[in-house]
Design a protein around this motif. Structure first.
Motif, PDB file in Angstrom:
ATOM      1  N   SER A 128       0.832  -1.213   0.000  1.00 56.58           N
ATOM      2  CA  SER A 128       0.000   0.000   0.000  1.00 56.58           C
ATOM      3  C   SER A 128       0.863   1.259   0.000  1.00 56.58           C
ATOM      4  O   SER A 128       0.590   2.217  -0.734  1.00 56.58           O
ATOM      5  CB  SER A 128      -0.929   0.000   1.223  1.00 56.58           C
ATOM      6  OG  SER A 128      -1.905  -1.007   1.117  1.00 56.58           O
ATOM      7  N   ASN A 129       1.920   1.260   0.819  1.00 54.37           N
ATOM      8  CA  ASN A 129       2.797   2.420   0.883  1.00 54.37           C
ATOM      9  C   ASN A 129       3.522   2.652  -0.435  1.00 54.37           C
ATOM     10  O   ASN A 129       3.709   3.787  -0.875  1.00 54.37           O
ATOM     11  CB  ASN A 129       3.828   2.244   2.012  1.00 54.37           C
ATOM     12  CG  ASN A 129       3.188   2.278   3.382  1.00 54.37           C
ATOM     13  OD1 ASN A 129       2.108   2.839   3.549  1.00 54.37           O
ATOM     14  ND2 ASN A 129       3.825   1.677   4.363  1.00 54.37           N
ATOM     15  N   LEU A 130       3.926   1.554  -1.077  1.00 52.40           N
ATOM     16  CA  LEU A 130       4.640   1.652  -2.340  1.00 52.40           C
ATOM     17  C   LEU A 130       3.740   2.198  -3.444  1.00 52.40           C
ATOM     18  O   LEU A 130       4.142   3.049  -4.237  1.00 52.40           O
ATOM     19  CB  LEU A 130       5.169   0.262  -2.728  1.00 52.40           C
ATOM     20  CG  LEU A 130       6.403   0.202  -3.616  1.00 52.40           C
ATOM     21  CD1 LEU A 130       7.566   0.950  -2.988  1.00 52.40           C
ATOM     22  CD2 LEU A 130       6.793  -1.252  -3.852  1.00 52.40           C
ATOM     23  N   ILE A 131       2.497   1.721  -3.474  1.00 50.92           N
ATOM     24  CA  ILE A 131       1.548   2.201  -4.479  1.00 50.92           C
ATOM     25  C   ILE A 131       1.271   3.692  -4.279  1.00 50.92           C
ATOM     26  O   ILE A 131       1.249   4.482  -5.236  1.00 50.92           O
ATOM     27  CB  ILE A 131       0.225   1.402  -4.401  1.00 50.92           C
ATOM     28  CG1 ILE A 131       0.446  -0.041  -4.874  1.00 50.92           C
ATOM     29  CG2 ILE A 131      -0.851   2.064  -5.247  1.00 50.92           C
ATOM     30  CD1 ILE A 131       0.808  -0.186  -6.326  1.00 50.92           C
ATOM     31  N   ALA A 133       3.230   5.897  -2.791  1.00 49.29           N
ATOM     32  CA  ALA A 133       4.423   6.695  -3.071  1.00 49.29           C
ATOM     33  C   ALA A 133       4.662   6.849  -4.564  1.00 49.29           C
ATOM     34  O   ALA A 133       5.145   7.881  -5.035  1.00 49.29           O
ATOM     35  CB  ALA A 133       5.643   6.051  -2.412  1.00 49.29           C
ATOM     36  N   SER A 134       4.331   5.812  -5.348  1.00 45.86           N
ATOM     37  CA  SER A 134       4.635   5.851  -6.775  1.00 45.86           C
ATOM     38  C   SER A 134       3.499   6.381  -7.639  1.00 45.86           C
ATOM     39  O   SER A 134       3.739   6.936  -8.710  1.00 45.86           O
ATOM     40  CB  SER A 134       5.019   4.441  -7.257  1.00 45.86           C
ATOM     41  OG  SER A 134       3.976   3.518  -6.991  1.00 45.86           O
ATOM     42  N   THR A 135       2.245   6.230  -7.177  1.00 52.14           N
ATOM     43  CA  THR A 135       1.104   6.645  -8.008  1.00 52.14           C
ATOM     44  C   THR A 135       0.196   7.659  -7.329  1.00 52.14           C
ATOM     45  O   THR A 135      -0.627   8.287  -8.000  1.00 52.14           O
ATOM     46  CB  THR A 135       0.250   5.424  -8.406  1.00 52.14           C
ATOM     47  OG1 THR A 135      -0.378   4.880  -7.239  1.00 52.14           O
ATOM     48  CG2 THR A 135       1.113   4.346  -9.067  1.00 52.14           C
ATOM     49  N   GLY A 136       0.300   7.789  -6.010  1.00 48.08           N
ATOM     50  CA  GLY A 136      -0.598   8.682  -5.280  1.00 48.08           C
ATOM     51  C   GLY A 136      -1.916   8.036  -4.911  1.00 48.08           C
ATOM     52  O   GLY A 136      -2.745   8.637  -4.227  1.00 48.08           O
ATOM     53  N   VAL A 137      -2.125   6.784  -5.353  1.00 48.96           N
ATOM     54  CA  VAL A 137      -3.374   6.069  -5.066  1.00 48.96           C
ATOM     55  C   VAL A 137      -3.271   5.402  -3.693  1.00 48.96           C
ATOM     56  O   VAL A 137      -2.308   4.696  -3.410  1.00 48.96           O
ATOM     57  CB  VAL A 137      -3.652   4.994  -6.139  1.00 48.96           C
ATOM     58  CG1 VAL A 137      -4.917   4.204  -5.775  1.00 48.96           C
ATOM     59  CG2 VAL A 137      -3.799   5.644  -7.501  1.00 48.96           C
TER      60      VAL A 137
END
Length: 468
Positions: A128-131, A133-137
């Motif tokens: 969740s954190n990675l998504i 950080a990379s997409t704002g979603v």
């Protein structure tokens, strides 16, 4: 064989002896063992060692620790390959069937599904954190946890053949992606911090060896769950040595190096920080998948012994236990099991690590304070790394490293550029040519760490009072 055909590709041999014609090559089992070693906790182990002692000692303590684990795994694994049965059945020869089923198997079952829950929670949170950080979603962590829990469970339900296929794809992919990411990370951050001196080591060499062994002890004892598919003792020795030692040491060294150069042991987050979030996601998913599936698989084997189920009951037991573990992870309860789970793997885990150090597991409050301290330190390193990698700032620096003075994170600035680096001067070199300046952008974060240190000390005093 007929039963296996009727159940499709789902493994049907649980507690009975694995027929010789169904056994596998040492290379197949070695890939499964390597998949167990390639995980976020292995990276974390390297990070802990690198932060606590000089780099050479960190690596050598890991080498010795893993050598002990390999020896234990070979010893236990040979019993599995000779008898063709899993750990819980091997244990029945020592403790008796009732002793094994009601005590040993129950402990292993709880331990394995507990680690499944813990790692599933880590995977869900990181995903969740990675998504974000990379997409704002923003994906709710419980949703990510449930999704990945289901994916891992499906593989575990199908058994050894699914594990074999997963690792044949995942291990080479992990190697390729990790090498690419490491090269980029080193180009981005440099290697200056690898030779950084640890002024006050928090851990002795012997402590590092013990820590390495404790991280992997439960996995070593569970070796027969997989070596029962080996034809000979030689195959068991080869699969254990070649599957465990290279993969385990590679992860430990990678975690140590990333902690030194990027101030972050988790390679997936390092990838995200250097602009390669997709590669970070691939590493996170594959590393957790290969390891956590075996946790659920072993839990299912032990459940058959504990509840006296039929041979065909392993898959359903795995589903039920995995569902329980996934729910515990999704609601955030799994994190509270870590101290107990480490106790099972270590035999005993004391609150006091040494006369000068209190374990994180001594209380949930202490663990939370130290977690917040680490998060604040990570944010400081992220900010300081931006300054280190800024072309304009690099001109002002005497050396491209992050250091500490009076407990504050600082940068070594050339004295003639003092006015160009806003912040607080905490020290200077003997010649006066270098000033150790705390940049203004991290003053508040350093203050936060100091406040948390005071809270940490107060909590330690409470813990010691309770123990006395």
């Amino acid at each position: 064989m007929e039963q296996e055909k009727k159940t499709g590709n789902v493994e049907s041999v649980t507690l009975e002896q694995v027929p010789m014609e169904e056994r596998k090559s040492w290379a197949d089992v070695a890939m499964i063992q390597a998949g167990i070693m390639i995980c976020v906790p292995s990276l974390m182990l390297g990070g802990i060692l690198a932060e606590s002692m000089p780099m050479s000692q960190a690596i050598w303590s890991g080498v010795i620790g893993y050598a002990v684990i390999v020896a234990l795994m070979i010893f236990c694994g040979i019993m599995g390959s000779d008898l063709g049965v899993p750990t819980c059945v091997v244990a029945s020869g020592v403790f008796g069937k009732q002793g094994s089923s009601k005590l040993i198997s129950a402990l292993f079952m709880i331990s394995m599904i507990g680690w499944f829950a813990v790692q599933n929670g880590v995977c869900g949170s990181a995903f969740s954190n990675l998504i974000e950080a990379s997409t704002g979603v923003k994906i709710p962590i419980p949703v990510s946890t449930v999704v990945w829990g289901i994916i891992m469970l499906v593989t575990a339900v199908y058994g050894i053949n699914a594990l074999d296929k997963l690792n044949k794809i995942a291990i080479p992919a992990l190697v390729i992606v990790t090498v690419i990411g490491c090269v980029v990370a080193i180009q981005r951050f440099g290697t200056g911090n690898l030779s950084m001196t640890i002024e006050d080591p928090a851990m002795s060499f012997a402590d590092g060896v013990v820590l390495t062994i404790s991280f992997m002890a439960t996995g070593a004892l569970n070796a027969p769950d997989f070596t029962r598919y080996q034809r000979t003792r030689k195959d068991t020795v080869l699969s254990s040595a070649i599957g465990v030692m290279p993969a385990g040491m590679a992860m430990l060294i990678l975690g140590a190096v990333m902690t030194r150069i990027a101030q972050q042991y988790d390679i997936s987050l390092v990838f995200s920080n250097i602009g390669l979030p997709f590669l970070g996601m691939v590493v996170l998913i594959l590393a957790t998948w290969t390891t956590n599936t075996t946790n659920a698989y072993s839990a299912g084997l032990n459940a058959v012994m504990v509840f006296n189920l039929k041979e065909s009951g392993r898959s359903m037991a795995t589903v039920i236990l995995g569902a329980v573990g996934t729910v515990l992870a999704a609601v955030g309860v799994a994190g509270n099991f870590e101290g107990f789970l480490t106790l099972l793997g270590n035999a005993i885990r004391k609150c006091i690590i040494s006369e000068d150090e209190i374990s994180d597991d001594a209380s949930s409050t202490l663990r939370d304070i130290r977690r917040k301290k680490n998060q604040a330190a990570d944010r400081i390193h992220t900010e300081l790394n931006k300054l280190l990698n800024s072309p304009s700032t690099r001109t002002y620096l005497q050396d491209y490293v992050i250091t500490t003075r009076q407990g504050r994170f600082c940068l070594p600035v050339k004295a003639e550029y003092k006015s160009a680096m806003p912040g607080m001067v905490h020290d200077q070199s003997a010649t006066g040519s270098t000033l150790f300046i705390e940049p203004a952008s991290v003053v508040k974060l350093n203050n936060d760490i100091r406040e948390l240190e005071l809270k940490e000390q107060a909590e330690i005093e409470v813990i010691l009072a309770d123990l006395s």
